[in-house]
Design an enzyme around this catalytic site. Structure first.
Site, PDB file in Angstrom:
ATOM      1  N   LYS A  52       0.860  -1.188   0.000  1.00 23.48           N
ATOM      2  CA  LYS A  52       0.000   0.000   0.000  1.00 23.48           C
ATOM      3  C   LYS A  52       0.892   1.234   0.000  1.00 23.48           C
ATOM      4  O   LYS A  52       1.905   1.277   0.717  1.00 23.48           O
ATOM      5  CB  LYS A  52      -0.901  -0.025   1.239  1.00 23.48           C
ATOM      6  CG  LYS A  52      -1.888   1.146   1.315  1.00 23.48           C
ATOM      7  CD  LYS A  52      -2.857   1.014   2.495  1.00 23.48           C
ATOM      8  CE  LYS A  52      -3.855   2.149   2.570  1.00 23.48           C
ATOM      9  NZ  LYS A  52      -4.795   2.026   3.692  1.00 23.48           N
ATOM     10  N   SER A  82      -9.875   2.302   2.715  1.00 19.86           N
ATOM     11  CA  SER A  82      -8.936   3.034   1.893  1.00 19.86           C
ATOM     12  C   SER A  82      -7.953   2.141   1.147  1.00 19.86           C
ATOM     13  O   SER A  82      -7.329   2.584   0.188  1.00 19.86           O
ATOM     14  CB  SER A  82      -8.144   4.015   2.766  1.00 19.86           C
ATOM     15  OG  SER A  82      -7.342   3.323   3.712  1.00 19.86           O
ATOM     16  N   SER A 131     -10.205  -0.092   6.970  1.00 18.58           N
ATOM     17  CA  SER A 131      -9.612  -0.069   5.630  1.00 18.58           C
ATOM     18  C   SER A 131      -8.899  -1.324   5.176  1.00 18.58           C
ATOM     19  O   SER A 131      -8.457  -1.381   4.032  1.00 18.58           O
ATOM     20  CB  SER A 131      -8.654   1.105   5.503  1.00 18.58           C
ATOM     21  OG  SER A 131      -9.392   2.279   5.334  1.00 18.58           O
TER      22      SER A 131
END
Ligand code: GLN
Length: 488
Positions: free
Chosen positions: A74, A149, A173
């Site tokens: 990420k 997210s 998330s």
């Protein structure tokens, strides 16, 4: 080959059926051919250099279970040599001089970085539409959001562009995008995974974790990513554990708490149906369902949306165009430079949170909002303790939906921040309590469209009960094949 789990890929590598370089190339080619906008930064040379080093380790019998296995990170974890943007214009060309602890640990294990994956700006969002670099598409239906997210992480695994990805969970998330993309993800107990080098959103909530196809793979990844780190002041000092140690235990006699607050109005019928079917499957496997109550659940939204912005407003003050980040080209004086740089560098949702956060922390409002939210946060944690702890505990794990609906269409909630916040209703309380939680695929729904969109089952446990969550999830995945379904 791209369909295999991490565990299976590891076996292929160890048996020299494929090299790390070949495997990396296979996934890089898939990434190149994909149009999901899941990856923000790919660098073949960097990836192949790591793969070659992994191949040397494999040849020299110096390999662990992750040596040569590909992974995507990420874009909130800083990486030496790779850009790290946190999905923000603020960090458009930022290259960190060091690796986040999580990245460092995967590198040391010999995992091969495939690239950096898209996410909501500074991890603020539920649909991955808040990324400066554009939304990610849901591989099951490209008209839909992947969740947020960590939308890039979940979409990459679902589309088989990577067998595994790192992610972070502040209020859901990891679990929510895993649910919306039909993959498996776990947020461990707060403090298990080092936050060093994980760009901070809300420090008392932020927690890293893995997204992969199976619970077993998540355990392998957790084994590599957890552990004490003196560079993170809230890192927990605990003995090393094997998170997969009890995968094969049966679930006979397991008491599953089913919170009635997770099944009220607002839960879509298609999601409820898939989750209830999963609970019935657990009963078939010998578990019992116990209705429990987590009465403060609905307060988790207002509490989270006071505490998280408060911490964000403080954490994001470092982006001033001097020490870090974007600097406006034209300005009159120092104050004007700060204003313009921050106005240009941050997106709308980030600005909204900085304003809310500054407001609730300001003199006169601190007691009314921030302090009050902290008190209720304690009560939310107490709800879980009543269910999971002590001689009168009611259950061993808690299960319910991850999100109230399946993935919605791109654009549907873009201009409605509150609609986005409501999507977090079932994940926020776990985060506020610091408990581990996971999402596993358990079926499909349609939403209000014709598409086929995944549903996730949430499994919540007591502090440090990750091994049990993975065990319970693994047993479900041995009995069902939802986690093996793939988008067309
Ligand atoms: N959707 C929540 C938010 O917007 C949670 C995000 C997260 O867990 N990083 O803050």
């Amino acid at each position: 080959m791209h369909k295999l789990t991490l565990k299976e890929l590891s076996a292929q590598l160890q048996a020299r059926k494929i090299s790390a370089a070949e495997l990396a190339t296979l996934f890089l080619d898939r990434i190149d051919a994909s149009d999901l906008n899941a990856f923000l930064h790919v660098d073949r040379d960097l990836t192949l250099a790591q793969a070659k080093a992994a191949d040397a380790r494999l040849a020299g019998n110096d390999a662990g279970p992750l040596t040569g296995t590909p992974i995507a990170h990420k874009d909130i974890f800083v990486t030496r040599g790779w850009r790290t943007t946190a999905g923000s214009r603020m960090l458009e060309n930022y290259v960190s001089p060091f690796d986040a602890t999580v990245v460092e640990r995967f590198n040391a294990a010999g995992a091969v970085t495939l690239g950096k994956v898209n996410c909501d700006e500074f991890a603020m969002g539920s649909g991955n539409e808040n990324s400066f670099y554009g939304p990610v598409k849901n591989p099951w239906d490209k008209a839909a959001v992947p969740g947020g997210s960590s939308g890039g992480s979940a979409a990459a695994v679902a589309a088989r562009l990577a067998p595994a990805a790192t992610a972070t969970d502040t209020g859901g998330s990891i679990r929510q995008p895993a649910s919306l993309c039909g993959v498996t993800g776990i947020k461990p107990t707060y403090g298990s995974v080092s936050r060093f080098g994980m760009i901070a959103f809300a420090s008392s909530l932020d927690q890293g974790g893995p997204i992969a196809k199976t619970a077993e793979d998540c355990g392998l990844l957790l084994n590599a990513m957890t552990g004490f780190d003196e560079r993170d002041s809230t890192s927990l000092e605990r003995p090393k554990e094997d998170f997969n140690r009890s995968l094969n235990d049966g679930v006979q006699g397991l008491r599953i708490g089913v919170p009635k607050e997770f099944f009220g109005a607002g839960l879509a019928a298609d999601v409820e149906q898939a989750v209830r079917a999963a609970l019935a499957e657990f009963e078939k496997l010998g578990a019992t369902l116990v209705e429990i109550s987590l009465p403060k659940t609905e307060l988790s939204i207002p509490v989270y949306y006071v505490i998280a912005p408060a911490e964000a407003s403080s954490n994001l003050s470092r982006f001033d165009g001097v020490r870090y980040g974007h600097r406006a080209a034209d300005y009159k004086d120092l104050a004007d430079m700060y204003k313009k740089s921050r106005a240009e560098g941050f997106g709308e949702e980030v600005k909204r949170r900085i304003l809310v956060g500054s407001y609730v922390l300001s003199h006169g409002y601190y007691d009314a909002y921030y302090l009050q939210a902290q008190k209720i946060r304690r009560l939310i944690a107490q709800d879980f303790r009543n269910a999971l702890e002590g001689p009168n505990r009611q259950c061993d794990v808690i299960m319910g939906p991850v999100a109230p609906t399946v993935a919605w269409d791109l654009g549907d909630k873009t201009n409605d921040p509150v609609a986005n916040y409501l999507a977090d209703i079932f994940t926020l309380s776990t985060s506020l309590a610091g408990l581990p939680g996971m999402s596993i695929p358990c079926g499909f729904g349609q939403g209000d469209k014709n598409g086929k969109r995944p549903v996730g089952l949430q499994i919540i446990g007591n502090y440090f009960d990750e091994a049990r969550l993975l065990n319970v999830a693994h047993q479900f995945q041995q009995a069902t094949d939802w986690h093996l379904r793939e988008p067309a």
